[in-house]
Motif scaffolding. Structure first.
Motif, PDB file in Angstrom:
ATOM      1  N   ASN A 170       0.821  -1.209   0.000  1.00 41.84           N
ATOM      2  CA  ASN A 170       0.000   0.000   0.000  1.00 41.84           C
ATOM      3  C   ASN A 170       0.857   1.261   0.000  1.00 41.84           C
ATOM      4  OD1 ASN A 170      -2.817   1.032   0.203  1.00 41.84           O
ATOM      5  ND2 ASN A 170      -2.007   2.039   2.011  1.00 41.84           N
ATOM      6  N   TRP A 223     -13.333  -0.885   1.721  1.00 43.64           N
ATOM      7  CA  TRP A 223     -12.163  -0.822   0.845  1.00 43.64           C
ATOM      8  C   TRP A 223     -10.900  -0.977   1.685  1.00 43.64           C
ATOM      9  CZ3 TRP A 223     -10.899   3.624  -3.133  1.00 43.64           C
ATOM     10  CH2 TRP A 223      -9.996   3.132  -4.074  1.00 43.64           C
ATOM     11  N   PRO A 225      -7.137  -2.198   2.900  1.00 43.49           N
ATOM     12  CA  PRO A 225      -5.853  -2.107   2.199  1.00 43.49           C
ATOM     13  C   PRO A 225      -5.240  -3.480   1.962  1.00 43.49           C
ATOM     14  CG  PRO A 225      -5.544  -1.591   4.508  1.00 43.49           C
ATOM     15  CD  PRO A 225      -7.015  -1.797   4.317  1.00 43.49           C
ATOM     16  N   LEU A 229      -6.217  -4.469  -4.300  1.00 45.24           N
ATOM     17  CA  LEU A 229      -7.401  -3.605  -4.197  1.00 45.24           C
ATOM     18  C   LEU A 229      -6.993  -2.163  -4.481  1.00 45.24           C
ATOM     19  CD1 LEU A 229      -9.449  -4.990  -1.181  1.00 45.24           C
ATOM     20  CD2 LEU A 229      -9.707  -5.438  -3.610  1.00 45.24           C
ATOM     21  N   THR A 230      -6.782  -1.886  -5.742  1.00 41.79           N
ATOM     22  CA  THR A 230      -6.338  -0.568  -6.185  1.00 41.79           C
ATOM     23  C   THR A 230      -7.507   0.162  -6.845  1.00 41.79           C
ATOM     24  OG1 THR A 230      -5.678  -1.453  -8.336  1.00 41.79           O
ATOM     25  CG2 THR A 230      -4.019  -1.450  -6.583  1.00 41.79           C
ATOM     26  N   TRP A 231      -7.340   1.445  -7.081  1.00 42.35           N
ATOM     27  CA  TRP A 231      -8.425   2.206  -7.701  1.00 42.35           C
ATOM     28  C   TRP A 231      -8.246   2.328  -9.207  1.00 42.35           C
ATOM     29  CZ3 TRP A 231      -8.644   6.799 -10.481  1.00 42.35           C
ATOM     30  CH2 TRP A 231      -7.450   7.521 -10.579  1.00 42.35           C
ATOM     31  N   ASN A 248      -2.468   2.833  -5.850  1.00 38.46           N
ATOM     32  CA  ASN A 248      -2.859   2.016  -4.706  1.00 38.46           C
ATOM     33  C   ASN A 248      -4.106   2.580  -4.026  1.00 38.46           C
ATOM     34  OD1 ASN A 248      -0.542   4.026  -3.837  1.00 38.46           O
ATOM     35  ND2 ASN A 248      -1.840   3.755  -2.047  1.00 38.46           N
ATOM     36  N   ASN A 249      -4.587   1.852  -3.024  1.00 42.11           N
ATOM     37  CA  ASN A 249      -5.751   2.264  -2.244  1.00 42.11           C
ATOM     38  C   ASN A 249      -5.376   3.442  -1.345  1.00 42.11           C
ATOM     39  OD1 ASN A 249      -7.871   2.537  -0.463  1.00 42.11           O
ATOM     40  ND2 ASN A 249      -7.922   0.400   0.171  1.00 42.11           N
ATOM     41  N   TRP A 251      -7.706   5.244   0.175  1.00 42.51           N
ATOM     42  CA  TRP A 251      -8.928   5.529   0.933  1.00 42.51           C
ATOM     43  C   TRP A 251      -9.093   4.599   2.126  1.00 42.51           C
ATOM     44  CZ3 TRP A 251     -11.192   9.950   0.244  1.00 42.51           C
ATOM     45  CH2 TRP A 251     -12.497  10.181   0.667  1.00 42.51           C
ATOM     46  N   ALA A 252      -8.064   3.799   2.420  1.00 40.24           N
ATOM     47  CA  ALA A 252      -8.202   2.772   3.456  1.00 40.24           C
ATOM     48  C   ALA A 252      -8.517   3.348   4.821  1.00 40.24           C
ATOM     49  CB  ALA A 252      -6.935   1.920   3.523  1.00 40.24           C
ATOM     50  N   CYS A 255     -12.454   3.758   5.787  1.00 39.29           N
ATOM     51  CA  CYS A 255     -13.358   2.608   5.909  1.00 39.29           C
ATOM     52  C   CYS A 255     -14.123   2.631   7.231  1.00 39.29           C
ATOM     53  CB  CYS A 255     -12.571   1.304   5.848  1.00 39.29           C
ATOM     54  SG  CYS A 255     -11.864   0.913   4.244  1.00 39.29           S
TER      55      CYS A 255
END
Length: 272
Positions: A170, A223, A225, A229-231, A248-249, A251-252, A255
Motif C-alpha cells: 500500500n 475498501w 488495504p 485492491l487498487t483504484w 494504490n488504495n 482511501w483505506a 473505511c
C-alpha cells in the motif's frame, strides 16, 4: 472522459449511446437476478459528463455556466432509458460540491428547465472538500424548497486515522492525511480518529433526520488495504490523464473497518 469507442460522435449520437448503454446495463442486471430500485444517471456530475462534449464551462464573467444544452441531452437520454426499463425506477441526479448553494441552484434550475425528468437529488458529502454541516444542510434545505424533490446523501465518509498503512504494497499513502489539511480551503470538522469518525456519523444522522434527508450511503466502508485492491491501473490513469496519482488504495483510512478488519465504532452508529 468519452469512452474510446464513442470518440468522434456528435452530441446527438452520444445521447443515443447513453440511451442504449443505460438500457443494456439495466437489462443485464435484470437477467442476472439483480433488482434495481434506483439508478444514478452519472456520478458526481456537477461539472457535466462525457467531456468535452457535455462539460460545463465557466461563463465569461458573472452568469450561468455554459454547456447545459448538451448536458441536458445526455441526462434526458439516460433518464428516458431508465423510465422505459421500469416506470417505478427512481432516477437520481448526483452532484458533489455539496456546500455550494449557488452552483446547485443554478444546476437544477438549468436542467429542469430543459426537460430533464428525475425523482431524487443525490449528493456527495465529504467535509474535507465540501464544508461544514451548516453549509451543506443550508444547501439541501434550499434544494428541497425550490424543487420539491427528496435529497439523498449517496456518498459520504470520514477517516478513523491519519496513520498510514504500510503492508501489502500500500506504500503508506492516504489521500486524507496531515499533508492534505495543509492545503487551502479544506475542512476537518472532527479529529480523524475512531471517536471522531463516530461523532461525524452520529452528527450527520441526527441532522438528516432533522432536515428530512431520506437516505445515506457510506463510501467506501469495505475498501480495506489488501493486495490488488487498487483504484486504477497505470493504463487507466493514462487514459483519464491522472498519472500524477498513485494507483494504490488511498482511501483505506476512511473505511468502517480498521486496518486489521475490525469494525470501527461508527459502524454501530447506523443502528440508531
Amino acid at each position: 472522459m468519452i469512452p474510446k469507442s464513442w470518440r468522434g460522435l456528435n452530441i446527438d449520437q452520444l445521447a443515443e449511446k447513453v440511451y442504449e448503454y443505460t438500457k443494456e446495463t439495466l437489462n443485464k442486471a435484470k437477467e442476472d437476478g439483480i433488482h434495481v430500485s434506483a439508478v444514478q444517471i452519472g456520478n458526481e456530475i456537477t461539472n457535466g459528463t462525457l467531456w468535452p462534449e457535455a462539460k460545463l464551462l465557466d461563463p465569461d464573467g458573472e452568469g450561468v455556466r455554459k454547456g447545459y444544452d448538451n448536458l441536458a441531452k445526455i441526462l434526458k437520454a439516460g433518464c428516458k432509458a431508465a423510465h422505459e426499463f421500469d416506470p417505478e425506477l427512481i432516477r437520481i441526479i448526483h452532484l458533489e460540491r455539496s456546500g455550494s448553494k449557488k452552483i446547485h441552484q443554478e444546476y437544477f434550475e438549468q436542467i429542469i428547465s430543459r426537460g430533464v425528468e428525475f425523482e431524487v437529488i443525490g449528493e456527495s458529502f465529504y467535509p474535507y472538500w465540501h464544508g461544514t454541516y451548516e453549509m451543506v444542510f443550508d444547501n439541501f434545505d434550499n434544494l428541497k424548497a425550490l424543487f420539491h424533490k427528496p435529497v439523498w446523501i449517496v456518498e459520504t465518509g470520514y477517516g478513523f486515522t491519519m496513520e498510514p498503512y504500510v503492508l501489502n504494497q500500500n506504500n503508506g499513502v492516504n489521500l486524507i492525511d496531515e499533508e492534505f489539511f495543509k492545503q487551502k480551503d479544506t475542512f476537518m470538522i472532527f479529529p480523524l480518529t475512531k471517536q471522531g469518525q463516530k461523532d461525524f456519523i452520529e452528527g450527520l444522522l441526527s441532522r438528516c433526520k432533522e432536515h428530512g434527508i431520506e437516505g445515506i450511503f457510506y463510501w467506501e466502508p469495505c475498501w480495506l488495504p489488501l493486495p490488488g485492491l487498487t483504484w486504477a491501473t497505470v493504463e487507466g490513469e493514462t487514459y483519464i490523464n491522472e498519472t500524477n496519482k498513485p494507483t494504490n488504495n488511498e482511501w483505506a483510512n476512511q473505511c468502517l473497518f480498521d486496518y486489521e478488519g475490525n469494525a470501527t465504532p461508527a459502524f454501530d452508529s447506523f443502528k440508531v
